[in-house]
Design an enzyme around this catalytic site. Structure first.
Site, PDB file in Angstrom:
ATOM      1  CD  GLU A 192      37.198  25.303  26.757  1.00 56.78           C
ATOM      2  OE1 GLU A 192      37.759  25.656  25.708  1.00 56.78           O
ATOM      3  OE2 GLU A 192      36.343  25.999  27.328  1.00 56.78           O
ATOM      4  CB  SER A 472      67.415  47.527  84.744  1.00 56.30           C
ATOM      5  OG  SER A 472      67.247  48.835  85.194  1.00 56.30           O
TER       6      SER A 472
END
Lengths: 782, 140
Positions: A192, A472
């Site tokens: 690049e 319960s």
């Protein structure tokens, strides 16, 4: 005269032209100056923008949420399979000769791996080679790369479980320049921007060359942009490639080079470059791209993978390796050729790498968390100290208590057991739902949180938000309060399980019935809890007063806003599974209340510790009374409503718990604990219709599925000081002994053991028989 | 008769068995990892970094939640930090695992005595100190 007239005539014209040209010059100068001024202002504006981008972007990072790290040491209860599971979650790669971080291999009775290292808030864990050997579900040896035993704790990296994203869905996996493989940088420049370190930000020769190439080809074939220009382009990502854009970019590139040095620009580039898309989320930076395409860290990449990433810089959509594999491969191979040309790799290597596949994972990794229910709890706890904006943008590192192995096990329990139950009973097909919480008793850490049957789906979080009557599950609190009146009640006290009918304040009648529709007459107080008798419990609760029970609920960490109606005694109280866990945690710790934590600590993006969520313990109950209730709850699992656990759990593991079933069997609960872990499970239907399940047939099997595989000790049955055991004849609550038919060992507050002995111990025949056997043994042994 | 002849030795045996006590608890030995963490926590505490010290002790607790030494160190840390209620709670946790008549138990009672003294509970402090001394004597 005539001549005079001509001369006179010419003079004014020259003067005019002189002044005209002078005024033109002045005008030109003025225009020039103004243009220069405007241009300077514009440049200053661009300067501000580019500086803002360069320095501002660094902070828009999502918060990262991690599970607990595995802390390895000799003696750690962990099986080889579990370690392999954790490595799979950490995306370690199998490698016969592990050398690179993130690789492992299985050996005889063990695993050899190279850890990745991690910076925790209280220290840095170096990456290192480890040899871990197992014996009987335990780490037997921990050695380093040289075979030396390690005697300190070694932490593996924690599994990343979620990212809390900024609203614009961006993310980075930031890398420092030093962490980037040199090959990647060299390749990037070769492809690049060859002269990155030399130019000033813009390369006029490159631009001209590109322009010419483009003109010749009739279209855009060459870039000509330096990395600096590309960086600028990435900051203001737009599809417009107009001349004006390029002009702006060029100026900003020059400005960048003016303000920042090459290395800073390169590092920014490596973290900014656009490399793909995942739905709404943009993939920026090589670090993130490496994870996204290869599920690896940058430093774990192979050369051909590096080549592919660099190849994609030119056009990540055009060269998308998942959608356009051929194009991607061609360009990758081209990059490999250039790498060979520039002698970054050898020609043979280039050939070898070109023969390899792309190495990209089939599917992109999911962006959503696999554990959304747990993350809900994390966010709730974070909200108290951090506001939403900071959470989403400061790159906070959140270290949680989640144990992914236990979480997955719990999810599996819910999934498998619900399927099994639904297959058996037709009416619930597809309708059952569940929620579960698993807590480490020792420190109150939440290890697993399941909000529903489909755990990956971030829907309604039942563990945090579904309030259901606990039935319960309230009973242990009733008995706890009764036992605190230790001169009146012991576990051996006889209480009446006869029918009960009372008139409430509003005139209505309340006549609670036992589950089996039977009355059991006088029963031991302990047995009333063990068998969950409604009538006896309600009567007892009314005797001691309902406010005691609601106060106990608040004291233990449950709801503080419950009105003291009699129905509370049988659990007409709506609570979420997490709220229930808070209460049972206080029981499991023998009366020490501690907050249930989902977070251990928070660190900032730079590694500074921001906050520690510390262990905070408060004694809220006398351990002696809690011990009595726990002993009864242990019997629940041996002999009472949860006795089916005897078949489901490993032999010898002693646990304690309570089943909970509500009216018409709409809610099925089980809350239970071992010496190390507490689990609360709810099973029911979202439409609140009856599921036909009791606590024992619905929630309990889910609980057992999780607990049967945990590495844990039994509950502590060695009582605290001030408690003594005694044999009791269950049929009458009097003192007995082993030889009595219905004998049971029951704990008592010291000094409250019943005075009277049961008839079954007084039989003389029995005494003689026993003493004869003793004497016989004495002589036999000689 | 045969029964009468055996009755007296039987009664003596019954008396003796009633006097039997449970064996004294084994002295607590920490694993090297816990020992390291406790040492590091102590270093951090010396440097005044209470947060780090706590973090290290909590890691030790995750290895073994029943180690009385770790709870004792936490109690001691809280005492230094001035969090007296927490200090006493942690000392009680340590007592639960140290056994009633061990050296660790005596240390815990001494710590509790100091905590109560700082809370202004002079009689409570004395009671705790006496408990510690009683254990000390029984160990000799």
């Amino acid at each position: 005269m005539a001549r005079k007239a001509t001369r006179t005539k010419r003079k004014p014209s020259r003067k005019k032209s002189k002044s005209r040209s002078r005024s033109y010059k002045v005008l030109l100068w003025k225009i020039g100056l103004i243009s220069l001024l405007l241009f300077s202002l514009y440049v200053i504006y661009l300067d501000m923008r580019i500086k803002q981008s360069f320095e501002g972007q660094r902070w828009a990072l999502p918060a990262r949420v991690f599970a607990r790290p595995l802390e390895l040491h000799a003696g750690l209860p962990l099986s080889r399979e579990e370690l392999l599971k954790e490595l799979k979650l950490l995306r370690y790669r199998k490698d016969a000769q592990p050398e690179k971080p993130g690789s492992y291999t299985a050996v005889r009775d063990g695993v050899v791996l190279v850890s990745r290292g991690f910076r925790f808030s209280d220290g840095e864990e170096q990456q290192r080679k480890l040899r871990i050997l197992f014996s009987k579900d335990q780490v037997s040896e921990l050695r380093d790369g040289n075979g030396q035993p390690i005697h300190a704790l070694v932490r593996l990296e924690p599994v990343l479980v979620a990212n809390i994203y900024p609203t614009h869905q961006e993310d980075r996996s930031l890398v420092q320049l030093e962490e980037v493989p040199p090959l990647l940088i060299q390749t990037l420049m070769a492809i690049e921007d060859k002269d990155f370190y030399g130019h000033l930000g813009v390369q006029p020769t490159a631009i001209i060359r590109a322009m010419l190439a483009n003109l010749r080809a009739g279209r855009a074939v060459q870039g000509g942009s330096t990395l600096t220009q590309q960086l600028v382009k990435n900051y203001f990502l737009t599809s417009s490639r107009s001349l004006w854009r390029k002009f702006n970019e060029a100026i900003m590139a020059l400005l960048l080079e003016l303000h920042y040095d090459k290395d800073e620009i390169l590092q920014a580039y490596l973290n900014e470059v656009y490399l793909g898309q995942s739905g709404a989320q943009a993939i920026h930076g090589f670090g993130l791209a490496s994870q996204f395409y290869f599920q690896r860290h940058l430093n774990e990449l192979q050369p051909e993978q590096i080549a592919l990433l660099v190849a994609m810089v030119k056009g990540p959509s055009y060269y998308n390796p998942r959608r356009q594999p051929d194009r991607a491969r061609d360009r990758r191979d081209l990059v490999l050729d250039i790498m060979a040309q520039d002698e970054l790799i050898s020609a043979q290597q280039a050939q070898r790498y070109q023969a390899r596949g792309l190495g990209v994972s089939q599917k992109a990794p999911p962006t959503k968390s696999p554990f959304p229910a747990f993350v809900d709890l994390v966010r709730e706890q974070l909200k108290r100290d951090y506001d939403e904006a900071d959470l989403r943008s400061e790159g906070l590192m959140v270290f949680t208590t989640l144990d992914p192995l236990i979480q997955l096990k719990t999810e599996q329990g819910v999934r498998k057991e619900l399927s099994r139950i639904e297959q058996g009973r037709g009416k619930n097909r597809g309708k059952l739902e569940s929620a579960a919480v698993v807590v480490r008793i020792g420190n109150g850490e939440v290890l697993a949180l399941v909000g529903g049957r489909d755990p990956r789906f971030p829907g309604f979080n039942r563990a945090l938000n579904a309030r259901r009557p606990i039935g319960s599950l309230i009973k242990p609190l009733v008995f706890l309060e009764a036992l605190k009146l230790d001169q009146q009640y012991t576990l051996a006290s006889l209480i009446d399980d006869g029918p009960l009918r009372i008139t409430l304040d509003d005139g209505a009648e309340w006549a609670p019935a036992n589950y089996d529709q039977q009355s059991h007459g006088p029963v031991l107080l302990g047995d009333a809890l063990i068998h969950s008798y409604n009538q006896a419990t309600a009567r007892l609760g009314l005797e001691i007063g309902v406010p005691r029970v609601t106060q106990a609920l608040a004291q233990l960490g449950g709801r503080t806003d419950v009105r003291a109606y009699p129905s509370v005694l049988l659990g007409a109280v709506d609570m979420t599974p997490l709220e229930v866990a808070r209460v049972y945690q206080s029981l499991a710790t023998e009366g020490y209340r501690m907050p249930l934590r989902a977070i251990r600590s928070v660190m900032d993006a730079r590694g500074n510790s921001l906050q520690q969520y510390e262990l905070d313990v408060r004694q809220v109950e006398d351990p002696r009374y809690v011990f009595l209730v726990t002993a009864a709850m242990h019997e629940v699992t041996q002999d009472g409503t949860a006795r089916s656990l005897m078949q489901l759990l490993p032999k010898g593991l002693k646990v304690a718990g309570k089943t909970g079933t509500t009216n018409d069997l709409r809610d099925s609960w089980f809350a239970g604990f071992s010496g190390d872990y507490l689990g609360v499970v709810w099973v029911g239907r979202d439409d609140n219709a009856s599921s036909g399940l009791t606590g024992a047939t619905g929630a309990l099997p889910v609980w057992a599925h999780v607990f049967r595989d945990l590495h844990q000790e039994s509950i502590e049955l060695d009582p605290p000081q001030g408690v003594e055991w005694s044999w009791i004849d269950r049929s009458n609550g009097l003192r007995g002994d082993k030889s009595c038919e219905q004998a049971l060992r029951i704990p008592f507050i010291a000094g409250t053991v019943p005075q009277g002995s049961s008839a079954c111990t007084r039989s003389l025949d029995g005494t003689v028989k026993r003493s004869w056997n003793w004497l016989k043994d004495l002589f036999d042994s000689e | 008769m045969s029964i009468a002849r055996y009755l007296i030795p039987l009664c003596m045996l019954a008396l003796l068995s009633a006097c039997a006590t449970t064996p004294a608890p084994e002295p607590v030995e920490s694993s090297p990892e816990i020992a390291t963490l406790v040492q590091q926590a102590d270093d951090a505490r010396q440097q005044g970094d209470y947060v780090r010290a706590q973090s290290l002790l909590e890691r030790a607790l995750r290895i073994d939640a029943r180690n009385p030494r770790t709870w004792y160190e936490l109690a001691s840390l809280k005492l230094d930090a001035g969090a007296l209620d927490s200090a006493e709670t942690f000392a009680r946790k340590s007592l639960r695992y140290s056994g009633e008549s061990s050296r660790e138990a005596a240390q815990n009672w001494l710590l509790i005595s100091e905590i109560r003294r700082r809370l202004g509970d002079a009689s409570g402090a004395k009671a705790a100190q006496q408990k510690a001394q009683a254990i000390g004597r029984s160990l000799k």
